[in-house]
Design a protein around this motif. Structure first.
Motif, mmCIF file in Angstrom:
data_model
loop_
_atom_site.group_PDB
_atom_site.id
_atom_site.type_symbol
_atom_site.label_atom_id
_atom_site.label_comp_id
_atom_site.label_asym_id
_atom_site.label_seq_id
_atom_site.Cartn_x
_atom_site.Cartn_y
_atom_site.Cartn_z
ATOM 1 N N LEU A 187 45.631 -69.288 49.622
ATOM 2 C CA LEU A 187 44.182 -69.131 49.525
ATOM 3 C C LEU A 187 43.789 -67.666 49.738
ATOM 4 N N LEU A 188 44.482 -67.006 50.671
ATOM 5 C CA LEU A 188 44.213 -65.592 50.926
ATOM 6 C C LEU A 188 44.517 -64.761 49.682
ATOM 7 N N ARG A 189 45.640 -65.043 49.019
ATOM 8 C CA ARG A 189 45.976 -64.313 47.790
ATOM 9 C C ARG A 189 44.950 -64.568 46.694
ATOM 10 N N LEU A 190 44.544 -65.824 46.549
ATOM 11 C CA LEU A 190 43.538 -66.164 45.546
ATOM 12 C C LEU A 190 42.237 -65.402 45.805
ATOM 13 N N LEU A 191 41.760 -65.463 47.033
ATOM 14 C CA LEU A 191 40.504 -64.804 47.372
ATOM 15 C C LEU A 191 40.616 -63.283 47.278
ATOM 16 N N SER A 192 41.777 -62.731 47.661
ATOM 17 C CA SER A 192 41.975 -61.279 47.537
ATOM 18 C C SER A 192 41.884 -60.854 46.077
ATOM 19 N N ALA A 193 42.468 -61.639 45.188
ATOM 20 C CA ALA A 193 42.422 -61.314 43.760
ATOM 21 C C ALA A 193 40.998 -61.444 43.216
ATOM 22 N N ARG A 194 40.295 -62.477 43.642
ATOM 23 C CA ARG A 194 38.932 -62.700 43.129
ATOM 24 C C ARG A 194 37.926 -61.706 43.699
ATOM 25 N N LEU A 195 38.094 -61.331 44.972
ATOM 26 C CA LEU A 195 37.118 -60.471 45.629
ATOM 27 C C LEU A 195 37.511 -58.990 45.606
ATOM 28 N N GLY A 196 38.786 -58.722 45.341
ATOM 29 C CA GLY A 196 39.225 -57.336 45.252
ATOM 30 C C GLY A 196 39.451 -56.666 46.588
ATOM 31 N N SER A 197 39.422 -57.420 47.664
ATOM 32 C CA SER A 197 39.591 -56.835 48.984
ATOM 33 C C SER A 197 40.173 -57.881 49.928
ATOM 34 N N ALA B 103 38.436 -61.219 51.599
ATOM 35 C CA ALA B 103 39.150 -62.497 51.497
ATOM 36 C C ALA B 103 39.294 -63.139 52.878
ATOM 37 N N GLU B 104 39.596 -62.339 53.884
ATOM 38 C CA GLU B 104 39.696 -62.868 55.261
ATOM 39 C C GLU B 104 38.352 -63.429 55.714
ATOM 40 N N ASP B 105 37.264 -62.718 55.389
ATOM 41 C CA ASP B 105 35.931 -63.209 55.743
ATOM 42 C C ASP B 105 35.635 -64.536 55.046
ATOM 43 N N ALA B 106 36.017 -64.632 53.778
ATOM 44 C CA ALA B 106 35.788 -65.870 53.032
ATOM 45 C C ALA B 106 36.601 -67.019 53.623
ATOM 46 N N LEU B 107 37.835 -66.736 54.041
ATOM 47 C CA LEU B 107 38.649 -67.775 54.683
ATOM 48 C C LEU B 107 38.011 -68.237 55.984
ATOM 49 N N GLN B 108 37.463 -67.306 56.728
ATOM 50 C CA GLN B 108 36.764 -67.669 57.967
ATOM 51 C C GLN B 108 35.582 -68.578 57.647
ATOM 52 N N ASP B 109 34.833 -68.254 56.578
ATOM 53 C CA ASP B 109 33.731 -69.116 56.155
ATOM 54 C C ASP B 109 34.234 -70.507 55.776
ATOM 55 N N MET B 110 35.365 -70.545 55.084
ATOM 56 C CA MET B 110 35.945 -71.843 54.715
ATOM 57 C C MET B 110 36.277 -72.661 55.955
ATOM 58 N N ASN C 187 37.261 -70.931 45.478
ATOM 59 C CA ASN C 187 36.745 -70.364 44.230
ATOM 60 C C ASN C 187 35.221 -70.250 44.283
ATOM 61 N N ASN C 188 34.561 -71.286 44.784
ATOM 62 C CA ASN C 188 33.095 -71.250 44.898
ATOM 63 C C ASN C 188 32.641 -70.162 45.863
ATOM 64 N N LEU C 189 33.331 -70.012 46.975
ATOM 65 C CA LEU C 189 32.988 -68.949 47.923
ATOM 66 C C LEU C 189 33.146 -67.573 47.280
ATOM 67 N N ALA C 190 34.219 -67.382 46.539
ATOM 68 C CA ALA C 190 34.440 -66.096 45.873
ATOM 69 C C ALA C 190 33.313 -65.819 44.877
ATOM 70 N N THR C 191 32.928 -66.835 44.114
ATOM 71 C CA THR C 191 31.839 -66.663 43.153
ATOM 72 C C THR C 191 30.538 -66.325 43.868
ATOM 73 N N ASP C 192 30.227 -67.067 44.941
ATOM 74 C CA ASP C 192 29.006 -66.801 45.702
ATOM 75 C C ASP C 192 29.000 -65.380 46.263
ATOM 76 N N ARG C 193 30.122 -64.933 46.772
ATOM 77 C CA ARG C 193 30.206 -63.580 47.345
ATOM 78 C C ARG C 193 30.069 -62.514 46.266
ATOM 79 N N ARG C 194 30.638 -62.731 45.090
ATOM 80 C CA ARG C 194 30.500 -61.746 43.998
ATOM 81 C C ARG C 194 29.048 -61.663 43.544
#
Length: 183
Positions: free
Chosen positions: A17-27, A31-38, A62-69
Motif C-alpha cells: 500500500l505504501l508503494r502504491l500511494l508513493s507512486a500515486r502521490l509522488g512522495s 504516502a505515509e500520511d495517507a496510510l495513517q488516514d487509512m 486509491n480513493n485517498l490518493a485521488t482525494d489528496r491529488r
C-alpha cells in the motif's frame, strides 16, 4: 470480516500500500500520511463485513490518493490566485503620493469641520456611511432635493478649499461628470 482481521490484513499489506500511494502521490511522506488516514478510517469500519478485504484496502488507498491529488490541485490554484491578487511594488503608492493624499485628507477634514452642522452630517452620511439620500432626508427632516443642495454646497466648499491651498492635492484619478462619463 471483523475489524481486527481488516487491521491484520492492513498491516500485512502495508508495504505494498505504501508503494502504491508513493507512486500515486509522488512522495513517500504523503504516502505515509495517507496510510495513517487509512488506519484511522479502519476505526469507522468496525463491525462492518468486508467480502474482499485486500481489494477493499487497495480501493480505499486509491480513493485517498485521488482525494489528496484533488485537494493539492485546489490548494495550488488557491495559492496561485492569492499570490496573483497581492499588490506589487508598482501598485503601492510611493511616498510622495502618500504625503499628497494625507495633505488632501487634512484639507477635506478641515473643510468639513468648518461646514454648517447639517451639511457636514449629510455629507458624512452620504459619502462615508453610504446612506441613500432619501434616508438622510428623513433623518434631517428635509426633502431629498434639500439633501442634494446640501451635498452640492458641501462639494463646492471642499473644492474651493482645495483650490485655496494652491497645491496639487487633488486625487490622482479622474472623476466622472454628471452623466457618468470620464472627464
Amino acid at each position: 470480516m471483523a475489524d481486527d482481521g481488516l487491521r491484520a490484513i492492513f498491516l500485512e499489506q502495508r508495504p505494498m500500500l505504501l508503494r502504491l500511494l508513493s507512486a500515486r502521490l509522488g512522495s513517500r511522506d504523503d504516502a505515509e500520511d495517507a496510510l495513517q488516514d487509512m488506519w484511522l478510517r479502519l476505526d469507522h469500519l468496525a463491525g462492518e463485513p468486508v467480502a474482499q478485504p485486500v481489494a477493499f484496502l487497495y480501493r480505499v488507498a486509491n480513493n485517498l490518493a485521488t482525494d489528496r491529488r484533488i485537494a493539492s490541485a485546489r490548494r495550488g490554484v488557491r495559492d496561485f490566485t492569492w499570490h496573483d491578487a497581492q499588490p506589487t511594488a508598482d501598485d503601492l503608492p510611493d511616498v510622495e503620493r502618500v504625503l499628497v493624499a494625507r495633505d488632501a485628507l487634512r484639507v477635506v477634514e478641515a473643510a468639513i469641520a468648518d461646514m454648517p452642522e447639517r451639511m457636514a452630517i449629510a455629507l458624512r452620511l452620504f459619502r462615508i456611511e453610504g446612506r441613500p439620500q432619501r434616508a438622510i432626508a428623513e433623518q434631517l427632516g428635509i426633502s431629498v432635493s434639500g439633501v442634494e443642495k446640501l451635498l452640492q454646497r458641501a462639494y463646492r466648499i471642499i473644492h474651493a478649499r482645495i483650490a485655496d491651498t494652491g497645491e496639487d492635492v487633488a486625487p490622482p484619478y479622474r472623476q466622472n461628470d454628471r452623466r457618468g462619463h470620464r472627464s
